[in-house]
Each structure stands twice: as C-alpha cells, then as structure tokens.
Design a protein around this motif. Sequence first.
Motif, PDB file in Angstrom:
ATOM      1  N   UNK A 102       0.839  -1.188   0.000  1.00  0.00           N
ATOM      2  CA  UNK A 102       0.000   0.000   0.000  1.00  0.00           C
ATOM      3  C   UNK A 102       0.880   1.247   0.000  1.00  0.00           C
ATOM      4  N   UNK A 103       2.033   1.100   0.678  1.00  0.00           N
ATOM      5  CA  UNK A 103       3.048   2.150   0.683  1.00  0.00           C
ATOM      6  C   UNK A 103       4.412   1.508   0.448  1.00  0.00           C
ATOM      7  N   UNK A 104       5.221   2.176  -0.349  1.00  0.00           N
ATOM      8  CA  UNK A 104       6.582   1.693  -0.582  1.00  0.00           C
ATOM      9  C   UNK A 104       7.557   2.795  -0.186  1.00  0.00           C
ATOM     10  N   UNK A 105       8.704   2.383   0.340  1.00  0.00           N
ATOM     11  CA  UNK A 105       9.758   3.321   0.721  1.00  0.00           C
ATOM     12  C   UNK A 105      11.038   2.888   0.024  1.00  0.00           C
ATOM     13  N   UNK A 106      11.602   3.778  -0.798  1.00  0.00           N
ATOM     14  CA  UNK A 106      12.856   3.497  -1.487  1.00  0.00           C
ATOM     15  C   UNK A 106      13.993   4.082  -0.653  1.00  0.00           C
ATOM     16  N   UNK A 107      14.861   3.218  -0.158  1.00  0.00           N
ATOM     17  CA  UNK A 107      15.959   3.653   0.714  1.00  0.00           C
ATOM     18  C   UNK A 107      17.226   2.896   0.341  1.00  0.00           C
ATOM     19  N   UNK A 263       3.979  10.740  -6.996  1.00  0.00           N
ATOM     20  CA  UNK A 263       3.452   9.534  -6.342  1.00  0.00           C
ATOM     21  C   UNK A 263       2.883   9.895  -4.980  1.00  0.00           C
ATOM     22  N   UNK A 264       1.769   9.303  -4.641  1.00  0.00           N
ATOM     23  CA  UNK A 264       1.144   9.566  -3.346  1.00  0.00           C
ATOM     24  C   UNK A 264       1.478   8.514  -2.299  1.00  0.00           C
ATOM     25  N   UNK A 265       1.938   7.331  -2.734  1.00  0.00           N
ATOM     26  CA  UNK A 265       2.172   6.255  -1.775  1.00  0.00           C
ATOM     27  C   UNK A 265       3.573   5.661  -1.876  1.00  0.00           C
ATOM     28  N   UNK A 266       4.490   6.385  -2.517  1.00  0.00           N
ATOM     29  CA  UNK A 266       5.882   5.938  -2.610  1.00  0.00           C
ATOM     30  C   UNK A 266       6.780   7.050  -2.075  1.00  0.00           C
ATOM     31  N   UNK A 267       7.621   6.698  -1.108  1.00  0.00           N
ATOM     32  CA  UNK A 267       8.513   7.661  -0.476  1.00  0.00           C
ATOM     33  C   UNK A 267       9.966   7.344  -0.820  1.00  0.00           C
ATOM     34  N   UNK A 291       9.335  10.654   7.168  1.00  0.00           N
ATOM     35  CA  UNK A 291       8.549   9.748   6.323  1.00  0.00           C
ATOM     36  C   UNK A 291       7.667   8.830   7.167  1.00  0.00           C
ATOM     37  N   UNK A 292       8.179   8.393   8.318  1.00  0.00           N
ATOM     38  CA  UNK A 292       7.376   7.561   9.220  1.00  0.00           C
ATOM     39  C   UNK A 292       6.113   8.293   9.644  1.00  0.00           C
ATOM     40  N   UNK A 293       6.267   9.551  10.071  1.00  0.00           N
ATOM     41  CA  UNK A 293       5.107  10.331  10.505  1.00  0.00           C
ATOM     42  C   UNK A 293       4.098  10.500   9.377  1.00  0.00           C
ATOM     43  N   UNK A 294       4.587  10.750   8.168  1.00  0.00           N
ATOM     44  CA  UNK A 294       3.678  10.986   7.044  1.00  0.00           C
ATOM     45  C   UNK A 294       2.952   9.718   6.619  1.00  0.00           C
ATOM     46  N   UNK A 295       3.642   8.588   6.643  1.00  0.00           N
ATOM     47  CA  UNK A 295       2.973   7.330   6.297  1.00  0.00           C
ATOM     48  C   UNK A 295       1.895   6.995   7.327  1.00  0.00           C
TER      49      UNK A 295
END
Length: 362
Positions: A102-107, A263-267, A291-295
């Motif tokens: 539902x949410x992806x984080x590129x790190x 993108x609305x659901x990829x950080x 990013x944690x707070x925003x997700x």
Amino acid sequence: MADSGAEKKRVVVIGGGVAGSLIARSLQDEANVTLVDIKMNRKEFFEMPWAALRSMCDPSFAKRAVFSHSEYLPRGKVVTSAATDITETEVVTAKGDRVAYDFAVIATGHSETGAFTKDEKFTQYQADHETIKSAKSILVIGGGQTGVELAAEIAVDYPDKKVTIVHRGSMLLEFIGETASNKVVHWLKQRKVDIILGQSVDVNNAKDGVYKTSGGQTIDAECHFICTGKPIGSGWLKETVLKDCLDIHGRLMVDSNLKVKGRNNVFGIGDITDIPELKLGYLAQRHAGIATKNIKLLMKNANDNNLNVYKPALPLSLIALGKREAVAQFYCISCIGRLPGMIKSGDLYVGRTRKQLGLLSE
C-alpha cells in the motif's frame, strides 16, 4: 473474530541501510512491514557504515555495530533478495518474490557488494585487521571522509606504519571547506601520513608492492584500500514505473514531504534522494523520522494534506580522527581536536543508533 492484522496497511521498505532499517522498525507495530534488502549480495544484516573503518582496525568494535535485521524487526518480514522491479502495486525481487504494498519506501542508498551474513562480515573485518596489522606500509586511495577516517584510524592505532593517501581532488574533504581541510592535512602530517593530491592510482598495474600514480610518482605499499565513492543504488529503478522520477545524476526526486514526485504512496529517503544536502547517516535518520510520521498520517487518511515537511539540514560536518579526536565544520567555523572528538569519535554513535532501533546499548 477477524484477525486485526489483516486490516493493517502493507508497507514495503526497499533497502536495509541506515534510513530503511529505522523506518521499518518504526512502522512494524502499525503496519505489515516487509524489508527487502537491495544489496547485490542479498545482505541479511544491518551495518552502521560510519563504524566500519573502526571495525577494520578493531574487529571487536563490530560486535555492537553489525546485527541481523530480525533483531530490530521482530514483527516485520525480511526478504533477502535484491529488488529488481517495482510496479504500481508490487515490489519484485531477484528470486521471484512479488510483495504487494500500500506504501513503498525506497531507501537504497549506494550500491555495494560484500558479505551476506553477520559472520561473513565479522570474518571480513578480521581479515582487514590482519592485513593492516601485518603491513608496514599502507596505501589509502581516496581523500573523502572514508579515506581520511581510515587513514586516521590506522595512524592512531599503528603509529609505526607508513600511511599514504592518494586523492584525485585538489584538497582532502572538499565538502568541508579549505580551512577545515587544511587543519586535517596538518593533523595527518603530524602523524607522518603522506598526502598526494590531484592524482589517481590504478591498482591493477601495481607490481611487487609498487604503485604508480597518474602523475608518475611511485609508492611502496604492502597493501591498499580503495575508499572512493560508490554508485547511487538506483540502477534497478531505471526500467521501472519510477524511471522518470530519477534526475540526471540518478537520484530519486522527492517533494517536501519525502514522497517521490508524482506519487502519493511511494517515499524516498536517505542518500538516494535529490535533497540538496550532504549525504550523511544522521540526515538519513531524519528522513526516516519524517517519512514515518507521514505514512502513519496517510494510513489513517489517504487524503490528508497536512503532512510533515522535511527541511534540508544546516551544513554541519563531523569527521572522526581516531578514537579521541575529530574535525567539525559548521558554516565557516571549524575546530579540530578533543572537543569535537567527544561528540563522535569515542563510540561513533553506535550506542545511540542501537537505542533508536530498540536494541540494548551493549
């Protein structure tokens, strides 16, 4: 009664480095978190990169700075296979996993290869230590933060060894300014470290411990360590739905909320982003916090427009010079010695980082 876990949003974090590990840990109670470590060798452990150079000289230091992802992520899932694709709904790995999100984080930070398990990493550090310990002369290639900190560690722990730094730039540590750089040069030369600037070395042409620089100088060294920059870990994104979200340098373009642009659901967080600031570990951790707070806000309300804004950090740099000293640069002010060393050099933030990840300090 239905399993409440089924109602949780699915968050896939791609990259198990400084930023990825912290955001995965921070979200594991509110979401179904999957951590995919992007590294080419499918790394199953977390390593504090700023502790690596100390660990090369003192392998016992690595025991607190390297640990399995599962130690700080007991309620998440770890996939030890490099990500190869991301679609609108899934992350695909090299071994064929298709992980829905539902949410992806590129790190994914910077690309690197090396050990797969903790034990292999410890063995690698021990091997580096034995190489350093047995060599009378050592060549360090690269005069950025990594090269300078490694040379300083060796010079402090083994003052009888001949250390040479070769750097293609016109000065060491270009990013901290000329005054601070000159202070570091003086500090190194006091410890009999040779510094060759404006030149490079092709280690493949070395013979019998003799290296030649691009300027024709010869260097006698029993071993060498390459401390030049690593490529950005975005190559795998170039044929995905995020290919147009990379800038000309291969960095991931993000907005002020750390969402990938468009993108609305990829950080995007950490060193892979195009945020105009130095790429440092503590800043990657700041990215993870925002990013944690925003997700969490978006998991409650997908249309929430009151998201936290990330502001690029003030230009503060702190480079360790062995276990007791350091150089600090803040705007045009710099200082070197024991005072800045008290901030960083003793523990290298290992205890603080372990606490952030919910681990015991020892």
